[in-house]
Design a protein around this motif. Structure first.
Motif, PDB file in Angstrom:
ATOM      1  N   SER A 628      26.225  46.610  28.914  1.00  0.00           N
ATOM      2  CA  SER A 628      26.869  47.675  28.143  1.00  0.00           C
ATOM      3  C   SER A 628      26.949  47.355  26.651  1.00  0.00           C
ATOM      4  O   SER A 628      27.167  48.247  25.835  1.00  0.00           O
ATOM      5  N   ARG A 629      26.788  46.067  26.282  1.00  0.00           N
ATOM      6  CA  ARG A 629      26.878  45.670  24.867  1.00  0.00           C
ATOM      7  C   ARG A 629      25.506  45.395  24.247  1.00  0.00           C
ATOM      8  O   ARG A 629      25.410  44.844  23.155  1.00  0.00           O
ATOM      9  N   GLU A 660      20.540  48.314  29.366  1.00  0.00           N
ATOM     10  CA  GLU A 660      21.988  48.512  29.406  1.00  0.00           C
ATOM     11  C   GLU A 660      22.540  48.662  30.816  1.00  0.00           C
ATOM     12  O   GLU A 660      23.748  48.527  31.027  1.00  0.00           O
TER      13      GLU A 660
END
Length: 734
Positions: A628-629, A660
């Motif tokens: 997600s980062r 992601e």
């Protein structure tokens, strides 16, 4: 002999001439859930295979009493067992008596029996052949013909052709088969004088006209008419109706629409209406050259009917282009042409599936192919012939796939897929540690994955079983470390340029130790192909999405050349001998210099290429980032490596969607000197500065211990003529 009497004789067999084999999709279901043709005392079925074993008792390991030829008539004396599973086939054992001057008694499993058999002159050579129909354990219907004269001389004597049944009810496979008459009305053309009809039924029925052709002294071939598909009969030569040229703009290439009359609809409301095919070349770098085909029925004058739903952008575009030419197009969602509507999945069983990839405009080189099976709606499906020659490096016919010729030119390309996960394998010995295997090798940087048939010098006798794939047969390894395939793998292991082995590549003290690590595995697919599984840690990774920007101080002609050892899989614009020549401008725009006559020069924002060179490991330094980062991390790091905002956005567009979704990604960047070893390049004239970024990422479930990377203290200089290149490697998850 006329057609009808021949077929009536063929069908005059026990149980009204119907052969049945059907069962559940779930291969772990009990034998009681299967249905199949059964025989009673006094029935006289025929032997469905050549050289069937008559055994001394109802067991697969019982002594062989006699070997039986295809078509031999047997008399059933008794049912010798309940329904049983023998290897991968469910059936019953029967005690039978052979026919002839010296009858013998013994036992056979019901899968080698059939009510569908005959002895006739099928090829018109004046000699009789034997014909029989049976089911395979994979629920295919197999027609066999044996040439008795050749069999007596111990020569290759059996021709066979497999047929896929129509779709069965939900959760079921298989169906029933019988021999029937066929007529010109059913086919839309005259059948061959000795053709016989094969009716196949599951949830629906289809009839094929089957012919056998042979030259004297040589076993022949079985086939079905290539012009006949479900709901349509094709012309042998399409009739060109019109072509439409659509000029491109900037990076969008020109498009051409070619419309031809390819055949007639057969049956239903629109029987005998001509079929119009419009082909559109699909631009872009996502796949090798591909086309889309859209079909219309000619209803009279310039009135056209397009079957199927209005769901595709290109089909609406073609409708509009036809309207500009004076045609009136009406949509009819409830009308279908099954023979021209390729299914997404052509075939599926416990071993794998065959999935549609694209429609290729390349020539359909029949000599490079052999028949795989006959599909209920598309007809003959072929596959790459072992050792096929004369094909270009990127011709899909050489990708070991499955192919259906399309009207006029081109073909549908289907790829074989199978997930051989660790959970699906039961090893005889402890499984290889920290390794994974892939049935599909990457022939196009993730865009084209294809199976890898074993080399011709790897034979069944060279192999030993090392494991079992759930419901899909055994896995094999080579018996002997001196086998040439081991030597080839050993050579590949050591072909790593000095300076690129920064990461944990596998190291072995000797070739024997390497051999014991099982560098190659082998597995038989549903079509008799021995496929090779490669160790993922021994396979060259793909350098994907390298994007190259050129920023000269004034307009200039530039030539960008990759070294021969770089195998380019895809490029835009196309490369010529691993090289590109174009006019570069200070705004970063690239202009073609070799446009085809009559076509405007296209412009590009950048050069794209991707491909492979050698095997290399991930960098020793890296970070572990939650999926997600991913975008956040790249936005922080890439400007420090030299990317400007628009270059950064291009990078994020290419890579973030792929990464992601992972729990975590281990991400590193290869040093410039390593990038130059992996993909040597020459730019002429030489730039004042060149930035090359190669990201290397591996999806993981848990973060390993890593050495933190050291980022450059200063952003790379960009004065004067500057070239900027970024790309990446996305490895298999671990």
């Amino acid at each position: 002999m006329s057609l009808l009497p021949l077929l009536l004789v063929l069908a005059a067999t026990p149980r009204e001439g119907v052969l049945v084999y059907e069962g559940p999709v779930d291969v772990t279901s009990p034998p009681s859930t299967y249905g199949f043709t059964t025989y009673a005392k006094g029935d006289t079925p025929f032997v469905a295979v050549d050289e069937a074993n008559l055994r001394g008792s109802a067991a697969l390991d019982a002594p062989v009493v006699r070997t039986l030829r295809l078509g031999h008539a047997l008399q059933v004396l008794e049912v010798a067992s309940e329904t049983v599973l023998v290897k991968d086939r469910v059936d019953r054992w029967y005690r039978v008596r052979t026919s002839g001057a010296e009858p013998q008694e013994g036992f056979v499993l019901g899968n080698v029996l059939t009510p569908l058999a005959a002895t006739r002159d099928l090829d018109g050579d004046g000699q009789e052949e034997s014909l029989a129909v049976s089911f395979t354990s994979d629920f295919l219907v197999r027609v066999r013909v044996v040439e008795p004269e050749l069999a007596a001389r111990h020569k290759r004597a059996v021709a066979a052709l497999d047929f896929l049944l129509p779709q069965a009810a939900a959760g079921r496979r298989g169906g029933r088969a019988r021999l029937v008459p066929v007529s010109a009305k059913e086919l839309g053309m005259e059948p061959g004088p000795r053709a016989f009809g094969l009716e196949l039924c599951a949830a629906s029925c289809v009839v094929h006209a089957v012919t056998y052709e042979a030259k004297k002294g040589v076993v022949g071939t079985l086939s079905v008419p290539p012009e006949v598909r479900a709901g349509v009969t094709l012309y042998s030569s399409p009739k060109k109706l019109l072509s439409i040229h659509i000029p491109g703009e900037d990076e969008i290439p020109d498009e051409d629409i070619l419309c031809s009359i390819i055949g007639k609809a057969r049956g239903g409301t629109h029987d005998q209406k001509e079929v119009l095919s419009c082909l559109v070349r699909a631009p872009g770098k996502a796949e090798p050259d591909a086309e889309n085909a859209y079909y219309y029925l000619r209803m009279g004058g310039k009135q056209l009917l397009r079957p199927g739903p209005k769901s595709e952008h290109d089909s609406t575009m073609v409708d509009d282009q036809l309207a500009n030419k004076g045609y009136r197009v009406k949509l009819e969602p409830n009308t279908l042409l099954p023979g021209l509507t390729p299914p997404e999945v052509l075939y599926a069983d416990a071993r794998g599936r065959i999935r549609l990839r694209w429609r290729s405009p390349d020539d359909y080189v029949r000599s490079a192919l052999e028949v795989a099976f006959v599909h209920p709606t598309l007809g003959t499906v072929t596959m790459t012939r072992p050792g096929a020659k004369g094909l270009g490096e990127w011709n899909p016919l050489g990708f070991n796939g499955f192919y259906v010729p399309e009207p006029g030119q081109g073909f549908l390309f289907y790829a074989y897929e199978r997930d051989l996960s660790e959970k699906a394998v039961t090893w005889k010995e402890p499984s290889p540690e920290e390794t994974s295997y892939s049935l599909q090798y990457d022939a196009g940087c993730g865009r084209l994955k294809t199976v890898d048939p074993a080399p011709a010098d790897v034979r069944a006798a060279d192999l030993v079983e090392v494991g079992q794939v759930k419901a899909a047969g055994p896995l094999f390894a080579l018996k002997d470390s001196a086998h040439p395939e081991v030597e080839r793998a050993w050579k590949e292991l050591r072909e790593v340029p000095e300076g690129t082995t920064a990461g944990p590549l596998p190291k072995y003290e000797s070739k024997q130790e390497f051999f014991e690590s099982l560098p190659r595995l082998f597995w038989w697919d549903s079509f008799g192909r021995l496929l090779r599984l490669r160790r993922s840690d021994l396979t060259p990774p793909c350098m994907a999405e390298p994007i190259v920007y050129f920023y000269p101080e004034r307009p200039m002609h530039v030539r960008y050349t990759l070294a021969p050892e770089v195998r380019v899989a895809r490029a835009e614009p196309l490369a010529r001998g691993n090289a590109w020549t174009f006019l570069a401008t200070p705004r970063g725009v690239l202009e073609e210099v070799d446009a085809a006559p009559g076509r405007a020069r296209r412009t590009f924002k950048h050069l794209f290429w991707e491909g492979t060179s050698v095997r290399f490991s991930p960098p020793t330094e890296g970070v572990c980032i939650p999926g997600s980062r991913t975008s956040e991390y790249f936005r922080e790091v890439l400007p420090r490596l030299g990317l400007r905002p628009h270059e950064l956005e291009d990078f994020l567009t290419a890579w973030v969607p792929r990464m992601e979704g992972a729990a975590f990604n281990v991400i590193g960047f290869h040093p410039r000197e390593v990038v130059d070893l992996l993909a040597p390049v020459q730019v002429s004239p030489p730039p004042a500065h060149m930035i090359r970024i190669l990201m290397d990422a591996t999806p993981v479930e848990e973060c390993p211990a890593l050495e933190a990377p050291v980022l450059p203290e200063a952003v790379p200089a960009r004065e004067g003529f500057t070239v900027v290149e970024w790309g990446g490697v996305l490895r298999e998850s671990r």
